[in-house]
Write a protein that holds these residues in place. Structure first.
Motif, PDB file in Angstrom:
ATOM      1  N   LYS A  63       0.826  -1.214   0.000  1.00  0.00           N
ATOM      2  CA  LYS A  63       0.000   0.000   0.000  1.00  0.00           C
ATOM      3  C   LYS A  63       0.854   1.254   0.000  1.00  0.00           C
ATOM      4  CE  LYS A  63      -4.431  -1.453   1.886  1.00  0.00           C
ATOM      5  NZ  LYS A  63      -5.413  -1.293   2.980  1.00  0.00           N
ATOM      6  N   GLU A  64       1.944   1.222   0.764  1.00  0.00           N
ATOM      7  CA  GLU A  64       2.844   2.375   0.792  1.00  0.00           C
ATOM      8  C   GLU A  64       3.427   2.653  -0.591  1.00  0.00           C
ATOM      9  OE1 GLU A  64       3.310   4.555   3.220  1.00  0.00           O
ATOM     10  OE2 GLU A  64       1.823   3.405   4.360  1.00  0.00           O
ATOM     11  N   ILE A  65       3.834   1.569  -1.250  1.00  0.00           N
ATOM     12  CA  ILE A  65       4.388   1.712  -2.598  1.00  0.00           C
ATOM     13  C   ILE A  65       3.323   2.268  -3.539  1.00  0.00           C
ATOM     14  CG2 ILE A  65       5.375   0.461  -4.575  1.00  0.00           C
ATOM     15  CD1 ILE A  65       6.464  -1.587  -2.473  1.00  0.00           C
ATOM     16  N   LEU A  66       2.129   1.731  -3.396  1.00  0.00           N
ATOM     17  CA  LEU A  66       1.027   2.156  -4.260  1.00  0.00           C
ATOM     18  C   LEU A  66       0.673   3.627  -4.028  1.00  0.00           C
ATOM     19  CD1 LEU A  66      -0.929   1.202  -6.434  1.00  0.00           C
ATOM     20  CD2 LEU A  66      -2.532   0.571  -4.646  1.00  0.00           C
ATOM     21  N   LYS A  67       0.696   4.028  -2.758  1.00  0.00           N
ATOM     22  CA  LYS A  67       0.408   5.418  -2.424  1.00  0.00           C
ATOM     23  C   LYS A  67       1.365   6.355  -3.155  1.00  0.00           C
ATOM     24  CE  LYS A  67      -1.254   5.430   2.169  1.00  0.00           C
ATOM     25  NZ  LYS A  67      -1.014   5.724   3.590  1.00  0.00           N
ATOM     26  N   GLU A  68       2.640   6.029  -3.072  1.00  0.00           N
ATOM     27  CA  GLU A  68       3.670   6.816  -3.768  1.00  0.00           C
ATOM     28  C   GLU A  68       3.337   6.935  -5.241  1.00  0.00           C
ATOM     29  OE1 GLU A  68       6.902   8.188  -2.974  1.00  0.00           O
ATOM     30  OE2 GLU A  68       5.719   8.346  -1.122  1.00  0.00           O
ATOM     31  N   LYS A  69       2.985   5.780  -5.796  1.00  0.00           N
ATOM     32  CA  LYS A  69       2.704   5.715  -7.215  1.00  0.00           C
ATOM     33  C   LYS A  69       1.480   6.569  -7.571  1.00  0.00           C
ATOM     34  CE  LYS A  69       1.728   2.360 -10.746  1.00  0.00           C
ATOM     35  NZ  LYS A  69       2.512   2.894 -11.851  1.00  0.00           N
ATOM     36  N   ILE A  70       0.450   6.489  -6.742  1.00  0.00           N
ATOM     37  CA  ILE A  70      -0.757   7.277  -6.998  1.00  0.00           C
ATOM     38  C   ILE A  70      -0.432   8.764  -6.923  1.00  0.00           C
ATOM     39  CG2 ILE A  70      -3.068   7.870  -6.162  1.00  0.00           C
ATOM     40  CD1 ILE A  70      -3.366   4.973  -5.197  1.00  0.00           C
ATOM     41  N   LEU A  71       0.344   9.150  -5.914  1.00  0.00           N
ATOM     42  CA  LEU A  71       0.707  10.561  -5.784  1.00  0.00           C
ATOM     43  C   LEU A  71       1.443  11.058  -7.022  1.00  0.00           C
ATOM     44  CD1 LEU A  71       1.759  10.813  -2.044  1.00  0.00           C
ATOM     45  CD2 LEU A  71      -0.099  12.052  -3.156  1.00  0.00           C
ATOM     46  N   LYS A  72       2.350  10.222  -7.519  1.00  0.00           N
ATOM     47  CA  LYS A  72       3.096  10.610  -8.717  1.00  0.00           C
ATOM     48  C   LYS A  72       2.164  10.726  -9.916  1.00  0.00           C
ATOM     49  CE  LYS A  72       7.694   9.044  -7.679  1.00  0.00           C
ATOM     50  NZ  LYS A  72       8.339   7.741  -7.491  1.00  0.00           N
ATOM     51  N   GLU A  73       1.238   9.789 -10.026  1.00  0.00           N
ATOM     52  CA  GLU A  73       0.313   9.836 -11.161  1.00  0.00           C
ATOM     53  C   GLU A  73      -0.606  11.042 -11.093  1.00  0.00           C
ATOM     54  OE1 GLU A  73      -1.454   6.790 -13.157  1.00  0.00           O
ATOM     55  OE2 GLU A  73      -0.039   5.221 -12.595  1.00  0.00           O
ATOM     56  N   ILE A  74      -1.010  11.402  -9.875  1.00  0.00           N
ATOM     57  CA  ILE A  74      -1.853  12.586  -9.704  1.00  0.00           C
ATOM     58  C   ILE A  74      -1.085  13.824 -10.161  1.00  0.00           C
ATOM     59  CG2 ILE A  74      -2.890  14.131  -7.969  1.00  0.00           C
ATOM     60  CD1 ILE A  74      -3.852  11.642  -6.472  1.00  0.00           C
ATOM     61  N   GLU A  75       0.162  13.893  -9.716  1.00  0.00           N
ATOM     62  CA  GLU A  75       1.003  15.017 -10.101  1.00  0.00           C
ATOM     63  C   GLU A  75       1.121  15.123 -11.623  1.00  0.00           C
ATOM     64  OE1 GLU A  75       5.260  15.428  -8.729  1.00  0.00           O
ATOM     65  OE2 GLU A  75       4.162  15.286  -6.820  1.00  0.00           O
ATOM     66  N   LYS A  76       1.361  13.977 -12.240  1.00  0.00           N
ATOM     67  CA  LYS A  76       1.550  13.932 -13.676  1.00  0.00           C
ATOM     68  C   LYS A  76       0.261  14.309 -14.401  1.00  0.00           C
ATOM     69  CE  LYS A  76       3.178  10.866 -17.312  1.00  0.00           C
ATOM     70  NZ  LYS A  76       1.939  10.983 -18.104  1.00  0.00           N
ATOM     71  N   SER A  77      -0.868  13.768 -13.936  1.00  0.00           N
ATOM     72  CA  SER A  77      -2.140  14.077 -14.589  1.00  0.00           C
ATOM     73  C   SER A  77      -2.450  15.560 -14.476  1.00  0.00           C
ATOM     74  CB  SER A  77      -3.284  13.280 -13.954  1.00  0.00           C
ATOM     75  OG  SER A  77      -3.040  11.916 -14.072  1.00  0.00           O
ATOM     76  N   GLU A  78      -2.129  16.144 -13.314  1.00  0.00           N
ATOM     77  CA  GLU A  78      -2.403  17.568 -13.153  1.00  0.00           C
ATOM     78  C   GLU A  78      -1.531  18.391 -14.101  1.00  0.00           C
ATOM     79  OE1 GLU A  78      -2.173  17.991  -8.904  1.00  0.00           O
ATOM     80  OE2 GLU A  78      -4.356  17.832  -8.701  1.00  0.00           O
ATOM     81  N   ALA A  79      -0.283  17.989 -14.243  1.00  0.00           N
ATOM     82  CA  ALA A  79       0.603  18.694 -15.172  1.00  0.00           C
ATOM     83  C   ALA A  79       0.095  18.549 -16.605  1.00  0.00           C
ATOM     84  CB  ALA A  79       2.020  18.159 -15.049  1.00  0.00           C
ATOM     85  N   ASP A  80      -0.343  17.340 -16.957  1.00  0.00           N
ATOM     86  CA  ASP A  80      -0.883  17.111 -18.303  1.00  0.00           C
ATOM     87  C   ASP A  80      -2.107  17.976 -18.557  1.00  0.00           C
ATOM     88  OD1 ASP A  80       1.036  15.254 -18.787  1.00  0.00           O
ATOM     89  OD2 ASP A  80      -0.269  13.500 -18.635  1.00  0.00           O
ATOM     90  N   LEU A  81      -2.955  18.086 -17.546  1.00  0.00           N
ATOM     91  CA  LEU A  81      -4.179  18.872 -17.710  1.00  0.00           C
ATOM     92  C   LEU A  81      -3.865  20.340 -17.948  1.00  0.00           C
ATOM     93  CD1 LEU A  81      -6.647  17.256 -15.169  1.00  0.00           C
ATOM     94  CD2 LEU A  81      -7.046  17.599 -17.596  1.00  0.00           C
ATOM     95  N   ILE A  82      -2.828  20.825 -17.307  1.00  0.00           N
ATOM     96  CA  ILE A  82      -2.423  22.217 -17.534  1.00  0.00           C
ATOM     97  C   ILE A  82      -1.970  22.387 -18.977  1.00  0.00           C
ATOM     98  CG2 ILE A  82      -0.713  23.984 -16.924  1.00  0.00           C
ATOM     99  CD1 ILE A  82      -0.859  22.810 -14.014  1.00  0.00           C
ATOM    100  N   GLU A  83      -1.183  21.424 -19.454  1.00  0.00           N
ATOM    101  CA  GLU A  83      -0.727  21.470 -20.849  1.00  0.00           C
ATOM    102  C   GLU A  83      -1.905  21.419 -21.814  1.00  0.00           C
ATOM    103  OE1 GLU A  83       2.312  22.013 -22.277  1.00  0.00           O
ATOM    104  OE2 GLU A  83       2.641  22.579 -20.189  1.00  0.00           O
TER     105      GLU A  83
END
Ligand SMILES: [Zn+2]
Length: 111
Positions: free
Chosen positions: A6-26
């Motif tokens: 779960k800890e690993i997954l949490k990290e991964k989700i946070l990174k994906e959220i960050e990436k999706s937000e950056a993509d949405l800005i683009e």
């Protein structure tokens, strides 16, 4: 799914959220209204409009993914996290790592 996973997954989700937000800005930058007075010419203008609708579709799916990711992050510490919303069996850890926003097991999702 154990605590460590779960800890690993949490990290991964946070990174994906960050990436999706950056993509949405683009994407938002690319979906600015097409100005009629621009000097692209008629064909390029059609292209621009087509691109715009492609971008808008991408924007919609990104937004949907983002809200699912946020939901997964909120629910990750719940006891029933990782259980299939359809059949109640646990979703494979491997699948969750690959698609953290999934709420169904492979079998139900394939249906
Ligand atoms: Zn299922």
């Amino acid at each position: 799914m154990d605590q460590k996973e779960k800890e690993i997954l949490k990290e991964k989700i946070l990174k994906e959220i960050e990436k999706s937000e950056a993509d949405l800005i683009e994407i938002a930058k690319m979906t600015q209204p097409v100005k009629p007075e621009n000097s692209l010419g008629r064909i390029s203008r059609m292209d621009a409009i087509n691109n715009k609708s492609v971008m808008e579709a991408a924007q919609r799916s990104k937004k949907a993914k983002l809200s699912k990711l946020k939901m997964a992050l909120q629910n990750i510490d719940n006891e029933d996290f990782g259980l299939c919303a359809n059949c109640g069996n646990s979703i494979q850890a491997k699948r969750l790592m690959f698609l953290p926003e999934s709420t169904k097991c492979v079998r139900c999702a394939a249906r």
